[in-house]
Design a protein around this motif. Structure first.
Motif, PDB file in Angstrom:
ATOM      1  N   LEU A  90       0.503   2.678   9.241  1.00  0.00           N
ATOM      2  CA  LEU A  90      -0.699   2.640   8.397  1.00  0.00           C
ATOM      3  C   LEU A  90      -0.371   2.154   6.987  1.00  0.00           C
ATOM      4  O   LEU A  90      -1.130   1.381   6.392  1.00  0.00           O
ATOM      5  CB  LEU A  90      -1.353   4.025   8.352  1.00  0.00           C
ATOM      6  N   ALA A  91       0.785   2.579   6.462  1.00  0.00           N
ATOM      7  CA  ALA A  91       1.187   2.164   5.108  1.00  0.00           C
ATOM      8  C   ALA A  91       1.525   0.675   5.067  1.00  0.00           C
ATOM      9  O   ALA A  91       1.262  -0.007   4.075  1.00  0.00           O
ATOM     10  CB  ALA A  91       2.389   2.987   4.636  1.00  0.00           C
ATOM     11  N   LYS A  92       2.078   0.187   6.163  1.00  0.00           N
ATOM     12  CA  LYS A  92       2.417  -1.247   6.227  1.00  0.00           C
ATOM     13  C   LYS A  92       1.143  -2.096   6.230  1.00  0.00           C
ATOM     14  O   LYS A  92       1.060  -3.135   5.566  1.00  0.00           O
ATOM     15  CB  LYS A  92       3.227  -1.524   7.501  1.00  0.00           C
ATOM     16  N   ALA A  93       0.129  -1.635   6.966  1.00  0.00           N
ATOM     17  CA  ALA A  93      -1.117  -2.396   7.086  1.00  0.00           C
ATOM     18  C   ALA A  93      -2.025  -2.230   5.862  1.00  0.00           C
ATOM     19  O   ALA A  93      -2.731  -3.158   5.477  1.00  0.00           O
ATOM     20  CB  ALA A  93      -1.869  -1.963   8.345  1.00  0.00           C
ATOM     21  N   ARG A  94      -2.005  -1.045   5.265  1.00  0.00           N
ATOM     22  CA  ARG A  94      -2.837  -0.748   4.082  1.00  0.00           C
ATOM     23  C   ARG A  94      -1.962  -0.048   3.042  1.00  0.00           C
ATOM     24  O   ARG A  94      -2.026   1.172   2.874  1.00  0.00           O
ATOM     25  CB  ARG A  94      -4.030   0.155   4.487  1.00  0.00           C
ATOM     26  N   PRO A  95      -1.116  -0.834   2.336  1.00  0.00           N
ATOM     27  CA  PRO A  95      -0.062  -0.259   1.492  1.00  0.00           C
ATOM     28  C   PRO A  95      -0.537   0.680   0.392  1.00  0.00           C
ATOM     29  O   PRO A  95       0.172   1.610   0.033  1.00  0.00           O
ATOM     30  CB  PRO A  95       0.628  -1.483   0.879  1.00  0.00           C
ATOM     31  N   GLY A  96      -1.743   0.506  -0.124  1.00  0.00           N
ATOM     32  CA  GLY A  96      -2.158   1.322  -1.266  1.00  0.00           C
ATOM     33  C   GLY A  96      -2.825   2.641  -0.910  1.00  0.00           C
ATOM     34  O   GLY A  96      -3.033   3.498  -1.767  1.00  0.00           O
ATOM     35  N   TYR A  97      -3.186   2.819   0.369  1.00  0.00           N
ATOM     36  CA  TYR A  97      -3.981   3.984   0.748  1.00  0.00           C
ATOM     37  C   TYR A  97      -3.176   5.279   0.654  1.00  0.00           C
ATOM     38  O   TYR A  97      -1.987   5.299   0.965  1.00  0.00           O
ATOM     39  CB  TYR A  97      -4.511   3.850   2.179  1.00  0.00           C
ATOM     40  N   GLY A  98      -3.848   6.355   0.257  1.00  0.00           N
ATOM     41  CA  GLY A  98      -3.219   7.668   0.288  1.00  0.00           C
ATOM     42  C   GLY A  98      -3.083   8.149   1.730  1.00  0.00           C
ATOM     43  O   GLY A  98      -3.696   7.594   2.656  1.00  0.00           O
ATOM     44  N   PHE A  99      -2.273   9.198   1.930  1.00  0.00           N
ATOM     45  CA  PHE A  99      -2.000   9.692   3.288  1.00  0.00           C
ATOM     46  C   PHE A  99      -1.881  11.209   3.227  1.00  0.00           C
ATOM     47  O   PHE A  99      -1.065  11.745   2.478  1.00  0.00           O
ATOM     48  CB  PHE A  99      -0.693   9.075   3.806  1.00  0.00           C
ATOM     49  N   VAL A 100      -2.725  11.893   3.996  1.00  0.00           N
ATOM     50  CA  VAL A 100      -2.635  13.349   4.108  1.00  0.00           C
ATOM     51  C   VAL A 100      -2.322  13.666   5.564  1.00  0.00           C
ATOM     52  O   VAL A 100      -3.115  13.361   6.462  1.00  0.00           O
ATOM     53  CB  VAL A 100      -3.963  14.040   3.707  1.00  0.00           C
ATOM     54  N   GLY A 101      -1.131  14.244   5.790  1.00  0.00           N
ATOM     55  CA  GLY A 101      -0.709  14.568   7.149  1.00  0.00           C
ATOM     56  C   GLY A 101      -0.378  16.028   7.297  1.00  0.00           C
ATOM     57  O   GLY A 101       0.005  16.692   6.324  1.00  0.00           O
ATOM     58  N   GLU A 102      -0.509  16.533   8.520  1.00  0.00           N
ATOM     59  CA  GLU A 102      -0.234  17.951   8.752  1.00  0.00           C
ATOM     60  C   GLU A 102       1.220  18.284   8.443  1.00  0.00           C
ATOM     61  O   GLU A 102       1.526  19.339   7.891  1.00  0.00           O
ATOM     62  CB  GLU A 102      -0.559  18.331  10.197  1.00  0.00           C
ATOM     63  N   GLU A 103       2.125  17.395   8.795  1.00  0.00           N
ATOM     64  CA  GLU A 103       3.548  17.687   8.628  1.00  0.00           C
ATOM     65  C   GLU A 103       4.058  17.381   7.221  1.00  0.00           C
ATOM     66  O   GLU A 103       4.752  18.187   6.618  1.00  0.00           O
ATOM     67  CB  GLU A 103       4.367  16.882   9.658  1.00  0.00           C
ATOM     68  N   GLY A 104       3.719  16.191   6.715  1.00  0.00           N
ATOM     69  CA  GLY A 104       4.318  15.730   5.452  1.00  0.00           C
ATOM     70  C   GLY A 104       3.496  16.003   4.209  1.00  0.00           C
ATOM     71  O   GLY A 104       3.889  15.635   3.104  1.00  0.00           O
ATOM     72  N   GLY A 105       2.316  16.625   4.376  1.00  0.00           N
ATOM     73  CA  GLY A 105       1.481  16.912   3.218  1.00  0.00           C
ATOM     74  C   GLY A 105       0.840  15.657   2.655  1.00  0.00           C
ATOM     75  O   GLY A 105       0.632  14.667   3.370  1.00  0.00           O
TER      76      GLY A 105
END
Length: 263
Positions: A57-72
């Motif tokens: 997801l970061a490769k395809a949309r580099p600027g987007y934030g990411f909230v994940g269950e494991e990594g916060g």
């Protein structure tokens, strides 16, 4: 089906993480017989799946934030877009080799979920929804069930377990609803419960104390299939409160009435 570039990015990431989880599920059966058990292995499987999702997801949309269950939370330069991700919803099912689990990816813009993908790699069911464009299961358009009599409805719920949730409150809610419906179900993966409501397999669903990554993709799935989703105790957003109730307009309304009365 022709989907948007964003949906294609989400599906590609989900399928790649799904392949990893499916391989790991194959190992679970062997680990069940060991004294140590598969718990540590599942924790690694969960983290591995989230890292695959984050990378893709970061490769395809580099600027987007990411909230994940494991990594916060991982902040992005684009403050208006955030991925909300559960790499393995239904961890306990997965841990026991029960094939009812899913990868859930929601995309929020300015705090509103605009796209969702839920993928169960065990049976290759892929649910997709995008705001204003409908909800689909393996390219088939979804519509919530049309039943308007609670005594004909099958409703799913969460079930608080050791160290989680208000057991007494749940027993009151379950007793009140149990007396009104054709059947109650507890499947153990919130994202798939929401997807099942969208697909018309379940007539309704309620659960308390969920996290945003449990709800984000499923919420838009139900809405785009013509259903209603809200917080249990207020008309507010379940994504914020973590207490979700949904169904077609009638079933949602009836469940809300019952649940608020016993609160």
């Amino acid at each position: 089906m022709l989907y948007s570039a964003t949906i294609n990015v989400m599906v590609k990431a989900a399928r790649r993480a799904g392949r990893s989880l499916k391989r790991d599920l194959g190992e679970i059966e062997h680990l069940q017989v060991s004294l140590k058990g598969p718990a540590n292995f599942v924790s690694l499987a969960d983290k591995r799946a989230e890292e695959i999702l984050y990378q893709d997801l970061a490769k395809a949309r580099p600027g987007y934030g990411f909230v994940g269950e494991e990594g916060g939370t991982r902040e992005g330069t684009d403050k208006s877009h955030t991925w909300i991700v559960d790499p393995l919803d239904g961890t306990t099912n997965f841990l026991h080799g029960i094939p009812q689990f899913a990868i859930s990816i929601g995309l929020a813009r300015e705090g509103t979920v605009i796209a969702g993908v839920i993928y169960n790699p065990a049976n290759d069911e892929l649910y997709i929804a995008e705001r204003g464009k409908g909800a689909f299961l393996n390219d088939q358009r979804l519509r919530v069930a049309g039943r308007r009599q609670l005594n004909e409805c099958v409703v799913a719920c969460g079930l608080p377990h050791i160290g989680r949730g208000d057991h007494e409150e749940f027993r009151r809610e379950m007793t009140a609803i149990q007396n009104r419906v054709a059947g109650l179900r507890r499947f153990g993966a919130a994202a798939l419960d929401l997807a099942f409501v969208a697909a018309g397999r379940l007539d309704g669903y309620w659960e308390r104390n969920l996290s945003p990554w449990d709800i984000a993709a499923g919420q838009i799935m139900v809405k785009e299939a013509g259903g209603t989703v809200s917080d249990i105790d207020t008309p507010g957003d379940a994504l914020t409160t973590g207490h979700v109730v949904c169904g077609n307009e009638y079933v949602h309304g009836e469940l809300v009435k019952i649940l608020r009365k016993v609160a």
